[in-house]
Design an enzyme around this catalytic site. Structure first.
Site, PDB file in Angstrom:
ATOM      1  N   ASP A   8      42.920  39.810  36.256  1.00 29.31           N
ATOM      2  CA  ASP A   8      41.795  39.514  35.498  1.00 29.31           C
ATOM      3  C   ASP A   8      41.469  38.007  35.702  1.00 29.31           C
ATOM      4  O   ASP A   8      41.929  37.424  36.213  1.00 29.31           O
ATOM      5  CB  ASP A   8      41.753  40.218  34.024  1.00 29.31           C
ATOM      6  N   LYS A 194      39.916  49.471  34.779  1.00 32.45           N
ATOM      7  CA  LYS A 194      40.793  48.631  36.089  1.00 32.45           C
ATOM      8  C   LYS A 194      41.483  49.669  36.335  1.00 32.45           C
ATOM      9  O   LYS A 194      41.632  49.776  37.861  1.00 32.45           O
ATOM     10  CB  LYS A 194      41.307  47.728  35.351  1.00 32.45           C
ATOM     11  N   ASP A 217      44.125  39.554  29.350  1.00 31.51           N
ATOM     12  CA  ASP A 217      44.247  39.101  28.048  1.00 31.51           C
ATOM     13  C   ASP A 217      43.032  39.565  26.957  1.00 31.51           C
ATOM     14  O   ASP A 217      43.067  39.546  26.358  1.00 31.51           O
ATOM     15  CB  ASP A 217      43.427  37.457  28.713  1.00 31.51           C
TER      16      ASP A 217
END
Length: 268
Positions: A8, A194, A217
């Protein structure tokens, strides 16, 4: 065993100033030199993340818009996929902008954007030198279905806005929060996460699911960490993400936490 490292950006690879530090960049390059692969999986559009792809000198596929765009930057790729949101939803949200307490609404495609209030245009945020009336979000300018819709509200409102959108449009879209300093919500097509993009990437590269090492996160990283063979939450990550992670970094993104974890985990 060589790993596919899915990273990410905001709140994970990027520090508090939204940059990749020299330490993190060098660590990722060392991992690549050792035979591992690095794949960016971000909620950002390509134009707001291609500088990081270039900085890391990547040649792998890239996942943008939380999985709504899976592509090989600058090249034709047989497994490329781009999904979209019904433009009618954009105008429905615009009609409720005041009630939803939104600052602005932006509809985005791979290389273009439309924003409903040019007063909120920010060169850095939109990765563009300027915005004209052609970028103003109206029924006449947004003629095709966008890949993603970005909504900004105040931090204290993001949770309630997300729930309201899910109640109204949850049968058609996914609503995700952004990591990093901006209180953003991103809307993409239903079923797009994702993990969806990552599955497409590993099928193309002939990588096994158990060989995925993923870092994130935020809420939009939950499915990716659950899908990965080993999912790592940043210590600055949300409680929800930490609850599904296999491990948690010792340091936050502001202290190169991912780089330190990779150095130890991969024995770089």
């Amino acid at each position: 065993m060589k790993k596919l490292i899915a990273i990410d950006l905001d709140g994970t690879t990027l520090n508090q100033d939204s940059i990749i530090t020299d330490k993190t960049a060098k660590t990722l390059r060392r991992a690549i030199e050792d035979g591992h692969s690095v794949v960016i999986a971000t909620g950002r559009p390509y134009r707001m993340s291609k500088n990081f792809y270039q900085q890391l000198q990547l040649t792998t596929p890239m996942i943008n818009f939380n999985g709504a765009l899976v592509h090989l930057p600058g090249k034709k790729w047989a497994d490329e996929q781009e999904t979209s949101v019904n433009r009618k939803i954009v105008f429905d949200v615009m009609s409720e902008k005041k009630n939803l307490k939104l600052d602005f609404i932006a509809a985005e495609n791979r290389e273009t954007f439309f924003i409903d209030d040019l007063n909120f245009f920010d060169q850095h945020f939109f990765a563009s030198d300027f915005a004209t009336n052609d970028n103003l979000l109206t029924i006449n300018t947004l003629r095709t279905n966008p890949t993603s819709v970005l909504l900004r509200s105040q931090p204290e409102n993001v949770g309630s806005v997300s729930e309201e959108l899910k109640q109204q449009f949850g049968h058609e879209v996914e609503v995700n929060t952004w990591g990093g300093p901006n209180p953003m919500l991103e809307v993409v097509a239903k079923g797009i996460q994702k993990a969806h993009g990552l599955k497409r990437v590993i099928n193309s590269l002939n990588v096994q699911q158990e060989d995925i090492l993923a870092f994130g996160d935020e809420h939009n990283d939950v499915d990716m960490l659950k899908f990965a063979g080993w999912g790592v939450s940043m210590v600055n990550g949300t409680d929800q993400l930490k609850s599904v992670a296999d491990d948690i970094t010792e340091k936050p993104n502001s202290e190169d936490g991912m780089a330190d974890y990779l150095t130890k985990y991969l024995d770089l």
